[in-house]
Write a protein that holds these residues in place. Structure first.
Motif, PDB file in Angstrom:
ATOM      1  N   GLN A 195      -5.565 -51.957 104.483  1.00  0.00           N
ATOM      2  CA  GLN A 195      -6.252 -50.885 103.896  1.00  0.00           C
ATOM      3  C   GLN A 195      -5.405 -49.662 103.438  1.00  0.00           C
ATOM      4  O   GLN A 195      -5.296 -48.852 102.304  1.00  0.00           O
ATOM      5  N   ALA A 246      -4.397 -48.340  99.672  1.00  0.00           N
ATOM      6  CA  ALA A 246      -4.668 -47.079  99.322  1.00  0.00           C
ATOM      7  C   ALA A 246      -3.549 -46.378  98.524  1.00  0.00           C
ATOM      8  O   ALA A 246      -3.654 -45.655  97.610  1.00  0.00           O
ATOM      9  N   ALA A 293      -3.117 -45.347  94.284  1.00  0.00           N
ATOM     10  CA  ALA A 293      -3.329 -43.788  94.069  1.00  0.00           C
ATOM     11  C   ALA A 293      -3.211 -43.239  92.924  1.00  0.00           C
ATOM     12  O   ALA A 293      -3.772 -42.376  92.229  1.00  0.00           O
ATOM     13  N   ARG A 352     -13.317 -48.551  93.921  1.00  0.00           N
ATOM     14  CA  ARG A 352     -13.609 -48.048  95.436  1.00  0.00           C
ATOM     15  C   ARG A 352     -13.213 -48.982  96.524  1.00  0.00           C
ATOM     16  O   ARG A 352     -13.748 -50.080  96.440  1.00  0.00           O
ATOM     17  N   HIS A 384     -13.160 -50.156 100.619  1.00  0.00           N
ATOM     18  CA  HIS A 384     -13.650 -49.855 101.794  1.00  0.00           C
ATOM     19  C   HIS A 384     -13.566 -51.164 102.757  1.00  0.00           C
ATOM     20  O   HIS A 384     -13.685 -52.135 102.358  1.00  0.00           O
TER      21      HIS A 384
END
Length: 457
Positions: free
Chosen positions: A46, A50, A54, A61, A63
């Motif tokens: 994760q 991320a 960026a 999205r 998650h």
């Protein structure tokens, strides 16, 4: 639309996420859910993702979701990329075989069967849950051994599950480059099983360029696969075998199994699995801190540059190509995006996939999963074109391996050690009841979880 990745803590998952994020114009995935049973690895992946996303405009999205049902509910596509037993299980898969002087490889031969025996019960559960909680979803199977696992998942999911591998399309594109053709827009007649297939034509604008390629030494030596095979042999068989076919050729050498080198049978050097377990272990142990993406890129480069390094000579890999680029260009993350775009109605595609046989190889059952050139659209994937028959030698090898895959699936579902023994003993890379028994006993000792699968003596 939601994409769910099962095995979201896998080392190569950031490749998939990045490819999907940069393909929003082709397939509009705005949410990616990562699911894994290992929360620590999931946290590291994760963090890598991320940092990767960026600076990506309109990135989806991303998650995590630990609960499997919640992870798949509402998904348009589910990628199954799980590794039951983790990297240590892979080490056992390879080492038990190597200790007996047999091929130690995670997908081919005894190692692949051992991997499958502990994986089938898990993917059976996954398939049942997806069929109940997300019947609308397309399931794309990455989990190895890809053909066998896809066949198992078809019991619950039918044509909603498609298996993928990057090696066949890599072979096609390598051949296209060598022949001076554009990498995209070239098709061919590809047929066999996962990690056991042959490219029998190379077609562009109605012309088969494979005979000319096979006749030209200079062009043929541009192939990555020229480092693995005698080019005179390629001309003799009039096709291009996938890179994993070399394992079957080596096992037949009269010098014997124990004389083989590198990460193969009989070697005292650490195998591929042990190397990756150590390398990835160090990467994940560093945790999800700042700089995770850069550490991941460094580890990925090391991994890709050592892929089949024992078999690829400098003579062939220094022909003006970057190996890492070749490995990633057309890699399984790109194949996955192509497949997903076609299944979700964006753009029909020609691909090489793991699908139900449906009469393509008349000797095999219709529901047996083969690897074959295919057409894909919003209605699903199906074998494409007219497929030339396999030679009798090819057919014998394919039928022998497929029979053992079927035995392994049945053994995993019934708990039968006798069926598992037969799967090992009758495999073309073993062909010995005594060695089959030794393999079974060795894997039962090395993998306690396997004793929970194979409960019937």
């Amino acid at each position: 639309m939601r994409l769910t990745i099962l095995g979201g803590g896998g080392f190569r998952v950031p490749l998939v996420v990045d490819a999907v994020a940069r393909s929003r114009g082709r397939v509009d995935i705005d949410e990616i859910v990562l699911h894994d049973v290992d929360a620590d690895r999931l946290a590291v992946v994760q963090a890598v993702v991320a940092e990767q996303l960026a600076g990506v405009p309109d990135a989806p999205r991303v998650h995590v979701e630990i609960d499997l049902r919640r992870a798949v509910e509402g998904a348009a596509v589910v990628f199954s990329a799980i590794r039951v037993g983790g990297t240590q299980g892979r080490v056992h898969d390879e080492q038990v075989a190597r200790d007996l002087g047999l091929l130690g490889q995670e997908t081919v031969g005894p190692g692949g069967l051992a991997y499958a025996l502990r994986t089938v019960p898990v993917v059976d559960g996954v398939a049942a849950l997806v069929a109940e909680a997300a019947p609308q979803a397309w399931v794309v199977n990455f989990t190895n051994p890809a053909g066998l696992v896809t066949e198992a998942m078809r019991t619950r999911l039918g044509n909603r599950v498609v298996g993928i591998c990057d090696t066949p399309i890599g072979l096609l594109r390598s051949a296209a480059r060598a022949a001076g053709l554009p990498e995209h827009g070239v098709t061919g007649d590809y047929l066999g099983l996962n990690h056991l297939g042959w490219l029998r034509s190379l077609e562009h604008e109605g012309v088969d360029h494979l005979p000319a390629l096979l006749a030209n030494d200079a062009d043929l030596l541009k192939l990555d696969e020229a480092a693995l095979y005698d080019i005179a042999w390629l001309r003799a068989i009039r096709c291009l075998p996938g890179e994993y076919l070399r394992y079957y050729e080596q096992e037949a050498r009269p010098v014997g199994r124990a004389a083989q080198a590198g990460s193969e049978a009989g070697s005292t050097e650490p195998g591929r699995a042990a190397y990756l377990a150590e390398q990835q272990g160090a990467f994940f142990a560093a945790g999800p801190g700042v700089g995770a993406a850069e550490r991941w890129r460094t580890a990925l480069a090391e991994r890709e540059n050592t892929y089949m390094a024992d078999a690829r000579t400098r003579e062939h890999t220094d022909l003006g190509r970057d190996e890492q680029g070749d490995r990633q260009g057309g890699g399984y993350h790109e194949v996955a995006v192509d497949l997903m775009a076609a299944l979700l109605g964006g753009e029909p595609a020609w691909m090489i996939l793991n699908l139900a046989n449906a009469g393509v190889i008349p000797t095999l059952p219709d529901d047996a999963v083969i690897e074959v050139s295919a057409r894909v659209d919003a209605h699903g994937a199906r074998p494409a074109g007219v497929h030339a028959p396999l030679s009798l030698a090819q057919l014998g090898l394919v039928a022998g391996v497929k029979a053992c895959e079927g035995l392994a699936i049945e053994a995993a579902r019934t708990g039968s050690r006798e069926l598992a023994w037969r799967a090992f003993a009758e495999h073309p890379l073993v062909r010995s009841p005594d060695l089959g028994r030794a393999l079974l006993e060795g894997y039962l000792v090395a993998e306690p979880a396997l004793r929970e699968v194979l409960v019937e003596p």
